[in-house]
Design a protein around this motif. Structure first.
Motif, mmCIF file in Angstrom:
data_model
loop_
_atom_site.group_PDB
_atom_site.id
_atom_site.type_symbol
_atom_site.label_atom_id
_atom_site.label_comp_id
_atom_site.label_asym_id
_atom_site.label_seq_id
_atom_site.Cartn_x
_atom_site.Cartn_y
_atom_site.Cartn_z
ATOM 1 N N ALA A 7 32.450 35.282 -22.910
ATOM 2 C CA ALA A 7 31.036 35.514 -23.210
ATOM 3 C C ALA A 7 30.413 34.339 -23.953
ATOM 4 C CB ALA A 7 30.887 36.797 -24.034
ATOM 5 N N HIS A 8 31.190 33.700 -24.830
ATOM 6 C CA HIS A 8 30.713 32.529 -25.566
ATOM 7 C C HIS A 8 31.744 31.409 -25.402
ATOM 8 C CE1 HIS A 8 28.329 35.734 -27.444
ATOM 9 N NE2 HIS A 8 27.437 34.788 -27.651
ATOM 10 N N PRO A 9 31.778 30.789 -24.231
ATOM 11 C CA PRO A 9 32.811 29.786 -23.953
ATOM 12 C C PRO A 9 32.620 28.499 -24.747
ATOM 13 C CG PRO A 9 31.214 29.841 -22.178
ATOM 14 C CD PRO A 9 30.853 30.968 -23.093
ATOM 15 N N HIS A 10 33.726 27.857 -25.014
ATOM 16 C CA HIS A 10 33.675 26.517 -25.599
ATOM 17 C C HIS A 10 34.913 25.765 -25.130
ATOM 18 C CE1 HIS A 10 36.601 26.077 -29.087
ATOM 19 N NE2 HIS A 10 36.890 27.265 -28.612
ATOM 20 N N ILE A 11 34.832 24.444 -25.179
ATOM 21 C CA ILE A 11 35.926 23.605 -24.684
ATOM 22 C C ILE A 11 36.797 23.094 -25.818
ATOM 23 C CG2 ILE A 11 36.487 21.444 -23.505
ATOM 24 C CD1 ILE A 11 34.037 21.881 -21.759
ATOM 25 N N GLY A 12 36.175 22.620 -26.883
ATOM 26 C CA GLY A 12 36.929 22.062 -27.997
ATOM 27 C C GLY A 12 36.850 20.549 -28.020
ATOM 28 N N THR A 13 36.707 20.012 -29.225
ATOM 29 C CA THR A 13 36.532 18.571 -29.387
ATOM 30 C C THR A 13 37.736 17.778 -28.905
ATOM 31 O OG1 THR A 13 35.304 19.160 -31.364
ATOM 32 C CG2 THR A 13 35.808 16.841 -31.083
ATOM 33 N N ASN A 14 38.924 18.354 -29.013
ATOM 34 C CA ASN A 14 40.126 17.635 -28.605
ATOM 35 C C ASN A 14 40.220 17.465 -27.095
ATOM 36 O OD1 ASN A 14 40.390 20.516 -28.806
ATOM 37 N ND2 ASN A 14 42.556 20.327 -28.346
ATOM 38 N N LYS A 15 39.531 18.309 -26.323
ATOM 39 C CA LYS A 15 39.637 18.264 -24.863
ATOM 40 C C LYS A 15 38.440 17.597 -24.181
ATOM 41 C CE LYS A 15 42.741 22.189 -24.538
ATOM 42 N NZ LYS A 15 43.070 23.459 -23.868
ATOM 43 N N LEU A 16 37.302 17.604 -24.846
ATOM 44 C CA LEU A 16 36.094 17.054 -24.227
ATOM 45 C C LEU A 16 36.218 15.579 -23.820
ATOM 46 C CD1 LEU A 16 33.324 18.837 -26.278
ATOM 47 C CD2 LEU A 16 33.341 18.642 -23.794
ATOM 48 N N PRO A 17 36.798 14.707 -24.652
ATOM 49 C CA PRO A 17 36.877 13.292 -24.245
ATOM 50 C C PRO A 17 37.591 13.080 -22.910
ATOM 51 C CG PRO A 17 37.326 13.497 -26.584
ATOM 52 C CD PRO A 17 37.278 14.893 -26.042
ATOM 53 N N HIS A 18 38.645 13.849 -22.644
ATOM 54 C CA HIS A 18 39.378 13.695 -21.385
ATOM 55 C C HIS A 18 38.510 14.130 -20.194
ATOM 56 C CE1 HIS A 18 42.873 12.993 -23.884
ATOM 57 N NE2 HIS A 18 42.671 14.152 -24.489
ATOM 58 N N ILE A 19 37.732 15.183 -20.407
ATOM 59 C CA ILE A 19 36.861 15.676 -19.337
ATOM 60 C C ILE A 19 35.760 14.666 -19.042
ATOM 61 C CG2 ILE A 19 35.188 17.491 -18.749
ATOM 62 C CD1 ILE A 19 36.968 19.379 -20.507
ATOM 63 N N ILE A 20 35.162 14.130 -20.095
ATOM 64 C CA ILE A 20 34.090 13.139 -19.927
ATOM 65 C C ILE A 20 34.620 11.901 -19.205
ATOM 66 C CG2 ILE A 20 32.517 11.596 -21.151
ATOM 67 C CD1 ILE A 20 31.724 14.572 -21.240
ATOM 68 N N THR A 21 35.808 11.459 -19.572
ATOM 69 C CA THR A 21 36.416 10.294 -18.913
ATOM 70 C C THR A 21 36.633 10.563 -17.427
ATOM 71 O OG1 THR A 21 37.526 9.611 -20.960
ATOM 72 C CG2 THR A 21 38.409 8.748 -18.900
ATOM 73 N N ALA A 22 37.103 11.764 -17.101
ATOM 74 C CA ALA A 22 37.339 12.119 -15.690
ATOM 75 C C ALA A 22 36.040 12.134 -14.894
ATOM 76 C CB ALA A 22 38.023 13.482 -15.610
ATOM 77 N N VAL A 23 34.955 12.589 -15.508
ATOM 78 C CA VAL A 23 33.649 12.583 -14.829
ATOM 79 C C VAL A 23 33.236 11.146 -14.524
ATOM 80 C CG1 VAL A 23 31.193 13.093 -15.077
ATOM 81 C CG2 VAL A 23 32.888 14.773 -15.838
ATOM 82 N N ARG A 24 33.349 10.292 -15.529
ATOM 83 C CA ARG A 24 32.951 8.886 -15.328
ATOM 84 C C ARG A 24 33.790 8.214 -14.237
ATOM 85 N NH1 ARG A 24 36.358 4.808 -17.733
ATOM 86 N NH2 ARG A 24 36.045 5.783 -19.775
ATOM 87 N N GLU A 25 35.079 8.475 -14.244
ATOM 88 C CA GLU A 25 35.950 7.871 -13.229
ATOM 89 C C GLU A 25 35.575 8.329 -11.825
ATOM 90 O OE1 GLU A 25 39.782 8.994 -14.687
ATOM 91 O OE2 GLU A 25 39.967 7.235 -16.017
ATOM 92 N N LYS A 26 35.163 9.583 -11.691
ATOM 93 C CA LYS A 26 34.741 10.086 -10.373
ATOM 94 C C LYS A 26 33.423 9.447 -9.946
ATOM 95 C CE LYS A 26 36.352 12.594 -8.006
ATOM 96 N NZ LYS A 26 37.150 12.407 -6.756
ATOM 97 N N ILE A 27 32.506 9.268 -10.882
ATOM 98 C CA ILE A 27 31.236 8.609 -10.555
ATOM 99 C C ILE A 27 31.496 7.208 -10.010
ATOM 100 C CG2 ILE A 27 29.130 7.606 -11.572
ATOM 101 C CD1 ILE A 27 29.100 10.035 -13.488
ATOM 102 N N VAL A 28 32.376 6.465 -10.680
ATOM 103 C CA VAL A 28 32.700 5.106 -10.249
ATOM 104 C C VAL A 28 33.442 5.126 -8.914
ATOM 105 C CG1 VAL A 28 34.015 3.030 -10.836
ATOM 106 C CG2 VAL A 28 32.715 4.230 -12.613
ATOM 107 N N GLU A 29 34.367 6.046 -8.752
ATOM 108 C CA GLU A 29 35.122 6.164 -7.499
ATOM 109 C C GLU A 29 34.194 6.390 -6.312
ATOM 110 O OE1 GLU A 29 37.855 9.595 -5.482
ATOM 111 O OE2 GLU A 29 38.323 9.094 -7.571
ATOM 112 N N CYS A 30 33.116 7.135 -6.518
ATOM 113 C CA CYS A 30 32.181 7.434 -5.438
ATOM 114 C C CYS A 30 31.180 6.312 -5.172
ATOM 115 C CB CYS A 30 31.416 8.720 -5.747
ATOM 116 S SG CYS A 30 32.439 10.210 -5.711
ATOM 117 N N GLY A 31 31.178 5.302 -6.029
ATOM 118 C CA GLY A 31 30.272 4.177 -5.801
ATOM 119 C C GLY A 31 29.158 4.046 -6.808
ATOM 120 N N GLY A 32 29.078 4.961 -7.767
ATOM 121 C CA GLY A 32 28.106 4.805 -8.842
ATOM 122 C C GLY A 32 28.554 3.732 -9.812
ATOM 123 N N GLU A 33 27.638 3.245 -10.609
ATOM 124 C CA GLU A 33 27.973 2.246 -11.626
ATOM 125 C C GLU A 33 27.786 2.854 -13.005
ATOM 126 O OE1 GLU A 33 26.145 -1.593 -11.194
ATOM 127 O OE2 GLU A 33 26.056 -1.403 -9.001
#
Length: 520
Positions: free
Chosen positions: A186-212
């Protein structure tokens, strides 16, 4: 056969798969062997009864048929290496990242500009803030890959359900590494210890697809022609061009507000809130909320949400962090800004929350000459007073709660999670009078409502001042700035979102609007 159930269970029953399966079988009037599996759709805690805390579950039960675990929906991203259209996205916070992902879905190449550093490099600057009280104005808790969201609690609860697809945002976060429980809590959260890894994975996918994705590229000017945005100047010299600009710079990018105002691009004052961060022992909050001396191990650390009207002003809790810490969120030398976050397990011994008072134009008359930037200057003055009262090196001024209400100096302070440290100081001399007085009244009222809340075991730390942007950047029905074509104000920094999910949804919404204008 499948059957959807809503059931109320003891916390132990909800956490034990064997017990839960037996209870589901009984509720469906079948044998346990006939229950082939179940999918948890929603989970919440009901602590309203003083006699018993319950876990409220909504579950889809599979009976006498193969269990099929539904996989979270995944983004269908395109290859945009050679896309004809390029869109500049300014700011790599939740709004900017999700705008970039949506642009890729639509076949448009995003050029994502971030003034700060990537997650790994950013950590060194955060260490300098916490250990030495040194603030890098371009790389801190607010600026850098993932924005303020990277080192936040990672709360994913939002009331902005009409502004976009909440489940799409949550599914995307799961795709990039978040736990699936965020899909049903009902009130989800990720946690500060896990967010950096998720953000890094998003950025890597953006670059992999051709974004800068370009770090340490601070936008210092806009390239305009005939009231149309053509590109940006970064680091005062380099020019980057695109078909449109999505401005997702967050609520602390004061230089962007100043730049817009200097270029006579319309901006407005926006009401916001300012106050303090209050920290209690987590055990005290657990006892108050769960009505028992010791929290059941099957229950999460307790949280709270408090609201009070004082002399026509709203006073409310903000970004409550069970089992969390208070963090230094200043973006410039000579100011104190505090925020809060929690790790995924929320297992620190303290509970903290922003307690803030609404600020409107009537409260900032002394700053009227600053026009639409009046709220920004008001905010900054309070932050600077807090710095002076703390004595330097980001040490924060603080008082025990009862002392705060009684205008009494605290001869000692309790242990506190704020790493740069706290210093006993009269917060009456730091906070604006209307804020200080409203907080005094609210604390006493909440003490009547929530047993143990009003106590000198709680510490009040100044100042919580970045709840939202004090400036709104207007946009029309096409989501463009009404004066500047192809300039798209977005999310928190423009005054249209608050929190990770609402910012992400606004980023997607603006990307859709951009696609209509620039084509695909």
């Amino acid at each position: 056969m499948q059957k959807k159930l809503s059931i109320k269970l003891l916390p132990l029953e909800a956490e034990d798969p064997v017990k839960l399966k037996g209870i589901l079988a009984q509720a469906c009037a079948v044998k346990p062997s006939q229950v082939t599996g179940y999918t948890l759709l929603k989970k919440s805690i009901d602590a309203r009864s003083r006699k018993q805390v319950w876990a409220q579950l909504t579950i889809n039960v599979f009976i006498d048929e193969p269990f099929q675990q539904e996989e979270p929906a995944r983004l269908q991203l395109k290859d945009v290496h050679n896309a004809n259209r390029r869109v500049i996205v300014v700011g790599a916070g939740p709004a900017g990242l999700f705008a970039a992902l949506r642009l890729i879905e639509l076949g448009i190449k995003p050029i994502l500009l971030e003034r700060g550093k990537d997650v790994r490099a950013r950590r060194r600057d955060l260490a300098a803030i916490n250990k030495e009280g040194i603030v890098n104005p371009e790389s801190n808790y607010c600026f850098g890959e993932g924005g303020a969201g990277t080192y936040s609690d990672g709360k994913l609860y939002t009331r902005s359900t009409k502004r976009g697809d909440v489940m799409k945002v949550l599914n995307t976060l799961v795709q990039f590494g978040a736990e699936e429980k965020i899909l049903y809590e009902a009130h989800p959260h990720i946690g500060t210890n896990k967010l950096p890894h998720i953000i890094t994975a998003v950025r890597e996918k953006i670059v992999e697809c051709g974004g800068e994705v370009l770090f340490q590229n601070k936008v210092t000017d806009f390239i305009l022609k005939d009231a149309e945005a053509k590109g940006v100047v970064v680091n005062k010299s380099d020019k980057i061009f695109g078909e449109a600009i999505i401005l997702a710079t967050g609520h602390s990018a004061r230089d962007i507000f100043h730049l817009l105002h200097q270029k006579k691009i319309e901006i407005h004052f926006k009401p916001f809130a300012l106050g303090v961060r209050v920290e209690h022992p987590q055990a005290l909050i657990d006892a108050a909320q769960y009505h028992c001396p010791v929290r059941d191990v099957h229950l999460p650390p307790a949280s709270y949400s408090l609201v009070e009207q004082v002399n026509g002003k709203g006073v409310f809790s903000f970004c409550m962090c069970p089992g969390g810490i208070i963090a230094p969120a200043a973006t410039a030398e000579g100011e104190i800004v505090v925020n809060g976050w929690s790790p995924s397990k929320r297992n620190n011994p303290y509970a903290n929350s922003g307690i803030v008072v609404s600020v409107d134009e009537k409260n900032i008359q002394a700053f009227q000459k600053q026009g639409p930037l009046a709220g920004l200057y008001f905010q900054q003055v309070v932050e600077q007073k807090a710095f002076e009262a703390g004595g330097g090196k980001l040490v924060a001024p603080a008082q025990r709660m009862v002392d705060f209400v009684n205008n009494k100096a605290s001869s000692s302070l309790p242990d506190c999670s704020y790493l740069p440290g706290i210093h006993s100081a009269p917060l009456k001399e730091v906070l604006p009078p209307f804020v200080h007085q409203a907080l005094q009244i609210a604390f006493k009222e909440w003490g009547k409502r929530m047993r143990g809340y009003f106590t000198n075991d709680a510490v009040v730390v100044a100042t919580e001042s970045r709840t939202s942007s004090p400036v709104r950047i207007p946009r029309d029905e096409s989501l463009q700035h009404p004066q500047i074509k192809n300039l798209y104000p977005c999310a928190e920094g423009a005054g249209y979102a608050g929190g990770i999910v609402s910012a992400a949804m606004d980023g997607e919404r603006v990307a859709d609007a951009v696609a209509v204008t620039v084509g695909r």
